[in-house]
Design an enzyme around this catalytic site. Structure first.
Site, PDB file in Angstrom:
ATOM      1  N   TYR A 128      25.481  14.776  -3.860  1.00 61.84           N
ATOM      2  CA  TYR A 128      24.554  14.353  -5.140  1.00 61.84           C
ATOM      3  C   TYR A 128      24.567  12.939  -5.570  1.00 61.84           C
ATOM      4  CZ  TYR A 128      20.962  13.968  -8.677  1.00 61.84           C
ATOM      5  OH  TYR A 128      19.941  13.299  -9.376  1.00 61.84           O
TER       6      TYR A 128
ATOM      7  N   GLN B 212      17.321  10.901  -7.693  1.00 61.98           N
ATOM      8  CA  GLN B 212      16.475  11.412  -8.962  1.00 61.98           C
ATOM      9  C   GLN B 212      15.039  10.274  -8.740  1.00 61.98           C
ATOM     10  OE1 GLN B 212      17.358  13.962 -10.239  1.00 61.98           O
ATOM     11  NE2 GLN B 212      16.019  14.241 -11.898  1.00 61.98           N
TER      12      GLN B 212
ATOM     13  N   THR C  45     -13.716  -4.846  21.103  1.00 62.44           N
ATOM     14  CA  THR C  45     -11.924  -4.851  21.302  1.00 62.44           C
ATOM     15  C   THR C  45     -11.819  -6.504  20.823  1.00 62.44           C
ATOM     16  OG1 THR C  45     -12.248  -5.816  23.634  1.00 62.44           O
ATOM     17  CG2 THR C  45     -11.955  -3.521  23.109  1.00 62.44           C
TER      18      THR C  45
ATOM     19  N   ASN D 244     -20.799  -3.492  -4.229  1.00 64.14           N
ATOM     20  CA  ASN D 244     -19.395  -3.630  -3.907  1.00 64.14           C
ATOM     21  C   ASN D 244     -19.147  -2.381  -3.388  1.00 64.14           C
ATOM     22  OD1 ASN D 244     -19.654  -6.549  -4.099  1.00 64.14           O
ATOM     23  ND2 ASN D 244     -18.800  -6.455  -6.120  1.00 64.14           N
TER      24      ASN D 244
ATOM     25  N   SER E 245     -20.630  -6.478  -9.945  1.00 66.24           N
ATOM     26  CA  SER E 245     -19.702  -7.651 -10.263  1.00 66.24           C
ATOM     27  C   SER E 245     -20.209  -8.146 -11.519  1.00 66.24           C
ATOM     28  CB  SER E 245     -20.080  -8.864  -9.244  1.00 66.24           C
ATOM     29  OG  SER E 245     -19.965 -10.153  -9.743  1.00 66.24           O
TER      30      SER E 245
ATOM     31  N   ASN F 281      21.219  20.844  -9.515  1.00 67.58           N
ATOM     32  CA  ASN F 281      21.108  20.419  -8.218  1.00 67.58           C
ATOM     33  C   ASN F 281      20.269  21.153  -7.359  1.00 67.58           C
ATOM     34  OD1 ASN F 281      22.408  17.803  -8.502  1.00 67.58           O
ATOM     35  ND2 ASN F 281      24.475  18.973  -8.081  1.00 67.58           N
TER      36      ASN F 281
ATOM     37  N   LYS G   1      11.725  11.244  -7.011  1.00 65.60           N
ATOM     38  CA  LYS G   1      10.424  12.112  -7.439  1.00 65.60           C
ATOM     39  C   LYS G   1       9.003  11.172  -7.769  1.00 65.60           C
ATOM     40  CE  LYS G   1      12.765  15.435 -10.441  1.00 65.60           C
ATOM     41  NZ  LYS G   1      13.184  15.724 -11.794  1.00 65.60           N
TER      42      LYS G   1
ATOM     43  N   LYS H 287     -24.589  -8.219  -6.398  1.00 62.32           N
ATOM     44  CA  LYS H 287     -23.609  -7.454  -5.859  1.00 62.32           C
ATOM     45  C   LYS H 287     -23.797  -5.972  -5.697  1.00 62.32           C
ATOM     46  CE  LYS H 287     -20.719  -9.196  -3.590  1.00 62.32           C
ATOM     47  NZ  LYS H 287     -19.676  -9.864  -3.632  1.00 62.32           N
TER      48      LYS H 287
END
Lengths: 398, 398, 398, 398
Positions: free
Chosen positions: C318, C323, C154, C286, C278, C109, C326, C284
């Site tokens: 614990y 676990q 805005t 992109n 594409s 731990n 992580k 295109k």
């Protein structure tokens, strides 16, 4: 007096804290608890707990409460905690003995569950109706403007030709899918939890749960009492997922309308009566309504996320945490209903600027068509693609 | 009359929808907008936009509004939309010309930002004080009961000896970490946005932003006007993350108390005056208050999650979606404050049942100690571990 | 052989399920566990558990493991579960007795906690460096293009004049705020949990926790062992909130760049070498990279949300649920680091099209300026606002 | 070579970043893309784009690819980006002209959608089967132990008598509800998007979409091409909501098992072969498997939450953000499948300790029954409740 009052004093701060705004939220449940209590009274009569006269008195008083509630004249005090206590208090106050008998064979746990499910059924019905109205508004715009071409975008860049019809039609299709989901959710809701009491059923007396279910209009009985409690949260999650799915459609429709009504595009006109202004800039016509619809998707998702985690990691049996679901549920239903209504209004009001749409149909939108013409003339697709790409590049380099 | 009224009609449903419950939520901002408006008026006087007399009149009227608001006697109508309009309307109504001049050099955008930041600073100060009170309540219990041993659990299984002191002390430590975070968050909040107007600053006039910042008690000026708008949401997220962190401590403390006060454990006594009852089961003493504290963590997290996604995928510059942050922010502050207060009360009330604690200190809790004794006598750790494990297994197989 | 192997058989499916991908995730922790184990060994020597020779052997072997790990040549098998077991196994295999002694005075731990905190400190340092690089890229663009005017928006409508400098500068300001947060978060992380063992400290032996803390470079010791466990999740939440805050800046910057580089705006040029294509539309170019940065904000928020609810409603000590943190933590760090790097590259590559910017500076952007000119000439603000609004309306109605 | 390669260079970092781990994730889609490509080739033959021979060659090669993929021997390089490119490259390499023709009438956009939907259908089918297995395991335990009484809890306090049968039966009921939802979700998934190309359909050629839909086993065609794109995310959200609903059941079941197997309760025995150990405490038998199942609910919810916000606030038409949904979808399916499997195993292994259960059936559980007996003898419910409450209080005060 609280239903569980036993004569000991409880700290006022604790009472305040535990009641929270339940007594306000519960106002909208009074009506449904009355319906459930009527059914319950009739059943208690059938199994001989109540006399004919007591039953009639109870039903009559519950009708009065229901009518008061519908006029907003049945207040619930903080002291009473919730609608169930307020109703039992009213009955006991008015009828004496009969009032004190009504709670046999049930607990607040199944009362809440039952009232909520009746409420949810009605809300889902309203939702279904709102889908219809929005679909009609969409159909109206498609009728009038569906034929007008607009650029189809991918990656926020012009891609291929589309049309107002194909674009708006996609939201009709989305609502159709929501209807399919709604039907399944309704089915889960449409079962009576009344008689499961605190989640372990009822000893000594034999209730007739089918009878109450039928009187309240439920399709069937929720059999396992333990599951009645476990379903708390599970059902609400499912409803909230549905509401999120609906709000998602509106979020995306609002996003499109916001972009397409920018002056830089000009495909869509949002009439001034649907717009608001700025306190400093006199020229502004702002699409606040669309921004709020877009934003409210996240409100509904947030309510859903509350419920998802609220009910997790708990052990079985009712826990008070579950009470905190009412707010999110009510807020999500209200928000979704409001947004559906306003988008129906907005859609009926928007206009399409055909000139701006047509002048946006520039050459690059037809590149795929050129490729396909070459294929038609016999060139393999990938070769045709490369040839057209080369030409496009030469042009843009000039 | 709305600040942006220009004489065209706007659909009532639209107005209703866009205002939502802003006029209610804004009640708590009146006070802060008054403070900001006073500073703004004084600054306008300094740069010669207002006369000495106009300034004094404005400050006086704003003082009146502030006092009315603190008594709950300054209502905002739905028509007025928000506190800023209500205040300007009051001033114009009362003072005429002077009222019409106050809005120069600002927009509702920076007004909202400023009022919110003043509100947030006060709330953070209150929060800091509440930490102190809860820490004191913890210290009180540790003083009285800290020496009592309790089993330490991992994986919900008895693990090693712990104590009331070590256990409760971990929550003191958690609050200390929250204080560190609070300090950083406060620093971000403590800058004046006033004068950034709609997010692009102000033309023609030279404002003295340092002056208003100082008058309002801000540590400094938020310089980039564009960032003032971008910070909307960013600041609130940060605050909400802090509140979630605090509520996490309470959620875990409540979870422990709920378990340890179960009859199956009995380490903790929750006095009856902190408990509530059941409508069907007369014997129940329910720890609703702890369940609600536990549950409210998820409410605050949900509000945080709303804000996180509400502000995403938007292009720069104010958008009305941001308005929807007020509700989550207010609710999260209220919820956290309420839970801190109630947990301070609960902690002061709980008792530790020393007998039950001591009798729970069973043998298996000391297995690691036995291993360590063997190590002390010269055996390598892993060998000692295996030997004790073998003995434990033999015992449990018997 | 597992650290806890006691000779009973455990179902293979269970082992598989409980290990999950821990043995893969843990590869990045080997290095940090080695550093912690070296410090631990030196301390065990000081308190006379290990001889000088054993200590030197252990440190040497740990150095070898660390070097192997950095070259990707220290695999962890599923059988071994995690890096801690793999390391102890290697030591025991190589050194015999000394290897079997290393685990005294610690538990997996606190080993996990320590390794994670060392990892987190390094990641936070890297993050700080990345902020610097992005700020430099922003400064570069501001130097070259800062003076160019662009419309400020805005509500997604033209509002007032802005500039490339003010706009990009807002992201510099945002990163500065992130730095303030990072500093606070780092402070919380920078404390040594080593010696808290399973969350209840260590019996029999007196560890020198200050010594190990100093050897590992921690600023101080995390004193309360219970809090070491409670901090699991609390610390990670705080880190994830920081990462979300950073990703928020990038999300908004990407959103702006996506809009401003649309052909309909054309303020920003995204060079072809930063674009993808594409499979069907040869024309295109992109901006996938920007879309992915925008999208990855939600990935990081999702990881944060996992951790927030994963650790809730649990009782102290614990529990294996933790676990599962992580993965979210690692993914969030990687994602944020990757996005910061790519946005630094993108920013260094974008160009501003001054002509398109200037021609977008249309009249309505100057309406507020006109109002202010009228105020300058003596008209009260609100009257000037209404007069300009009236003129704007007349023009747009024509 | 990328499908969209046009001869310009793209920055390597950009390629790396945009591909991410798509080439790994896509491994599981190869099979479904092959099936879709076969159907597409046959349709192209029917509309005379491909010759009989070309079609046969393509189908044959696609069969080979599919078989390679099923053996894990069809790698996708980072350069190729995804399975669609890898497959087209293989076909072109092997067959020349025929390979270059296959992409006519489709885009990667509808290819991805189609492969995903085929994958999703298969996963949903597997899920349905897993429900069956878990229900059987539940039935097995109910058969053997269902009659044993256990305390029913509310508010984590003993409430009324329950039984193993009623308790476990509630999870069977929950799974039944999930089945209802699954059916609705399946219906939404079961429509073919092939032929919608980039979201705007296909010019020049008339595809036979019904034919490909039928060949692939879809119930119908997804008509509106725009909606095919809008459904990206909408469908996945719906699936993820279903998976969250399933994981919720497992989360609650795991929580119950964790509590009831604590030594303080002892109702449930978790055999040692289902448990894991501790590195420091030799006595521990830890229920990691249950903790992980509990925790993984939050992982799935987190994946759902990613998708919910990832797709929001976007304008219509494919955007690369959507690509980021694959990971969450795959992870959620895998996690749910894994947890269903392991819980089926766990349930088959748990034992009920009848003695501990029976001795936990203490007096207070029967308080409601006493009330009801008094009612049976003629006392109104609320009066009986108060009388029993008074007696209970007297007893506990002694």
């Amino acid at each position: 007096m609280r239903l569980w009052d036993k004569g000991t004093e409880v700290d006022d701060l604790i009472l305040d804290f535990t009641v929270g705004d339940d007594h306000i939220l519960d106002l909208r449940l009074v009506k449904y608890d009355c319906l459930a209590s009527m059914a319950h009274a009739r059943m208690l009569h059938k199994i001989k707990v109540l006399t004919q006269e007591e039953t009639e008195q109870l039903v009559e008083s519950l009708t009065i409460i229901k009518e008061l509630a519908e006029k907003g004249e049945f207040p619930i005090t903080k002291e009473q905690e919730d609608c169930h206590t307020a109703i039992e208090a009213f009955l006991t106050d008015k009828l004496g003995e009969a009032g004190k008998k009504i709670h046999l064979g049930r607990s607040r746990n199944d009362q809440v569950l039952t009232a909520l499910r009746l409420y949810e059924k009605e809300q889902l019905d309203n939702l279904r109706a709102s889908f219809g109205e929005l679909r009609q508004a969409l159909a109206g715009r498609i009728d009038r403007y569906g034929h007008i071409p607009i650029p189809g975008y991918t990656h926020m860049r012009k891609a291929m030709p589309s049309s107002i019809g194909m674009w708006l039609g996609s939201f009709t299709a989305a609502l159709n899918d929501d209807s399919t989901l709604l039907k399944a959710v309704f089915k889960l809701v449409d079962r009576s939890p009344l008689g499961t009491a605190a989640g372990f059923g009822v000893p000594v007396f034999e209730l007739d749960r089918e009878m109450t279910a039928e009187l309240m209009g439920f399709a069937s009985v929720l059999a396992n009492p333990h599951y009645a409690q476990l379903s708390r949260g599970k059902i609400e999650m499912t409803i909230l997922s549905l509401l999120s799915a609906v709000m998602f459609d509106l979020n995306r429709l609002a996003s499109d309308l916001l972009l397409f009504s920018m002056d830089e595009f000009g495909y869509i006109d949002l009439p001034e009566r649907l717009c608001t202004g700025s306190s400093i800039m006199p020229q502004k016509k702002n699409p606040d309504v669309l921004e709020l619809v877009r934003g409210k998707y996240h409100i509904v998702c947030g309510e859903e996320s509350k419920v998802r985690s609220l009910v997790s990691n708990l052990t079985s049996g009712y826990q008070r945490d579950l009470q905190l679901m009412k707010g999110p549920l009510f807020r999500a239903f209200d928000t979704t209903a409001g947004c559906l209504e306003i988008m129906t209004l907005v859609l009926s009001g928007i206009e399409v600027d055909e000139d701006r749409c047509r002048s946006a149909m520039t050459d690059e939108l037809f590149a795929t068509e050129k490729v396909y013409q070459l294929v038609k003339e016999g060139m393999p697709f990938r070769d045709a693609y490369r040839q057209v790409a080369k030409m496009a590049k030469m042009r843009s380099d000039r």
